[in-house]
Design a protein around this motif. Structure first.
Motif, short mmCIF file in Angstrom:
data_model
loop_
_atom_site.label_atom_id
_atom_site.label_comp_id
_atom_site.label_asym_id
_atom_site.label_seq_id
_atom_site.Cartn_x
_atom_site.Cartn_y
_atom_site.Cartn_z
N MET A 226 -3.13 13.19 -6.48
CA MET A 226 -2.18 12.55 -5.62
C MET A 226 -2.70 11.25 -5.00
SD MET A 226 0.77 13.83 -5.32
CE MET A 226 1.64 15.25 -5.83
N PRO A 227 -3.94 11.21 -4.51
CA PRO A 227 -4.42 9.96 -3.91
C PRO A 227 -4.41 8.81 -4.90
CG PRO A 227 -5.92 11.76 -3.38
CD PRO A 227 -4.94 12.28 -4.37
N HIS A 228 -4.60 9.13 -6.18
CA HIS A 228 -4.62 8.09 -7.20
C HIS A 228 -3.25 7.43 -7.32
CE1 HIS A 228 -6.03 5.92 -10.64
NE2 HIS A 228 -5.06 6.42 -11.40
N ASN A 229 -2.18 8.22 -7.24
CA ASN A 229 -0.82 7.68 -7.34
C ASN A 229 -0.46 6.83 -6.13
OD1 ASN A 229 -0.34 8.79 -9.83
ND2 ASN A 229 0.63 10.63 -9.02
N SER A 230 -0.88 7.22 -4.95
CA SER A 230 -0.55 6.43 -3.76
C SER A 230 -1.30 5.10 -3.78
CB SER A 230 -0.86 7.21 -2.48
OG SER A 230 -2.25 7.46 -2.38
N ALA A 231 -2.52 5.10 -4.28
CA ALA A 231 -3.28 3.85 -4.39
C ALA A 231 -2.61 2.92 -5.40
CB ALA A 231 -4.71 4.14 -4.81
N ARG A 232 -2.11 3.48 -6.47
CA ARG A 232 -1.43 2.69 -7.49
C ARG A 232 -0.13 2.09 -6.93
NH1 ARG A 232 -0.74 5.41 -13.18
NH2 ARG A 232 -2.97 5.25 -13.02
N ALA A 233 0.61 2.89 -6.16
CA ALA A 233 1.85 2.40 -5.55
C ALA A 233 1.56 1.32 -4.52
CB ALA A 233 2.61 3.56 -4.91
N CYS A 234 0.50 1.50 -3.76
CA CYS A 234 0.12 0.50 -2.77
C CYS A 234 -0.27 -0.81 -3.45
CB CYS A 234 -1.01 1.03 -1.91
SG CYS A 234 -1.48 -0.08 -0.58
N MET A 235 -1.01 -0.72 -4.53
CA MET A 235 -1.43 -1.91 -5.27
C MET A 235 -0.21 -2.63 -5.86
SD MET A 235 -3.89 -3.85 -6.11
CE MET A 235 -5.37 -2.91 -5.91
N ALA A 236 0.76 -1.88 -6.39
CA ALA A 236 1.97 -2.48 -6.94
C ALA A 236 2.77 -3.18 -5.85
CB ALA A 236 2.83 -1.40 -7.62
N LEU A 237 2.83 -2.59 -4.68
CA LEU A 237 3.54 -3.21 -3.56
C LEU A 237 2.86 -4.50 -3.14
CD1 LEU A 237 5.82 -3.02 -1.52
CD2 LEU A 237 4.28 -1.73 -0.05
N LEU A 238 1.54 -4.49 -3.09
CA LEU A 238 0.80 -5.70 -2.71
C LEU A 238 0.99 -6.82 -3.73
CD1 LEU A 238 -2.55 -4.22 -1.34
CD2 LEU A 238 -0.75 -5.39 -0.05
N LEU A 239 1.11 -6.47 -4.99
CA LEU A 239 1.32 -7.48 -6.02
C LEU A 239 2.76 -8.00 -6.02
CD1 LEU A 239 -0.71 -5.95 -8.97
CD2 LEU A 239 -1.33 -7.91 -7.55
N ALA A 240 3.72 -7.16 -5.66
CA ALA A 240 5.13 -7.56 -5.69
C ALA A 240 5.55 -8.29 -4.42
CB ALA A 240 6.01 -6.34 -5.89
N ALA A 241 4.85 -8.10 -3.32
CA ALA A 241 5.26 -8.70 -2.04
C ALA A 241 5.37 -10.22 -2.10
CB ALA A 241 4.31 -8.26 -0.94
N PRO A 242 4.40 -10.96 -2.67
CA PRO A 242 4.56 -12.42 -2.73
C PRO A 242 5.76 -12.86 -3.56
CG PRO A 242 2.29 -11.82 -3.17
CD PRO A 242 3.08 -10.55 -3.14
N LEU A 243 6.08 -12.11 -4.61
CA LEU A 243 7.23 -12.46 -5.43
C LEU A 243 8.53 -12.25 -4.66
CD1 LEU A 243 6.10 -10.80 -8.77
CD2 LEU A 243 5.97 -13.20 -8.14
N LEU A 244 8.60 -11.19 -3.89
CA LEU A 244 9.81 -10.92 -3.12
C LEU A 244 9.93 -11.85 -1.92
CD1 LEU A 244 9.75 -7.03 -3.20
CD2 LEU A 244 11.19 -8.56 -4.54
N ALA A 245 8.83 -12.34 -1.41
CA ALA A 245 8.87 -13.24 -0.26
C ALA A 245 9.56 -14.56 -0.63
CB ALA A 245 7.46 -13.50 0.25
N GLY A 246 9.46 -14.97 -1.86
CA GLY A 246 10.11 -16.20 -2.30
C GLY A 246 11.62 -16.10 -2.22
#
Length: 89
Positions: free
Chosen positions: A1-21
């Motif tokens: 389970m911790p592995h999936n939450s880390a992956r989701a957190c990393m995906a959110l961090l990568l998508a945030a700059p794209l959504l901010a535009g």
């Protein structure tokens, strides 16, 4: 389970700059490009509620609408140009 939450957190961090535009595209309806308030601009030349004030506000709205349409058209033209003229490395 911790592995999936880390992956989701990393995906959110990568998508945030794209959504901010997406948030930067919207423009306020009361402030023009120079930062002037339409109401203050029109009040300087006429009284609120007078026919001159109403005409001034309508003119400002038309100018803003034309500027937005021009910017949208330029963006669309750029997209079409990029689609029709791809650059191959």
């Amino acid at each position: 389970m911790p592995h999936n939450s880390a992956r989701a957190c990393m995906a959110l961090l990568l998508a945030a700059p794209l959504l901010a535009g997406c948030l930067e595209r919207g423009q306020s309806t009361m402030v023009n490009a120079a930062g002037d308030d339409d109401d203050a601009f029109c009040r300087a030349s006429s009284k609120v509620g007078s026919p001159e004030y109403v005409a001034c506000r309508k003119d400002r709205d038309v100018q803003r609408s034309n500027a937005n349409a021009r910017a949208d058209r330029q963006q669309r033209d750029l997209g079409e140009y990029m689609l029709n003229n791809p650059v191959h490395p």
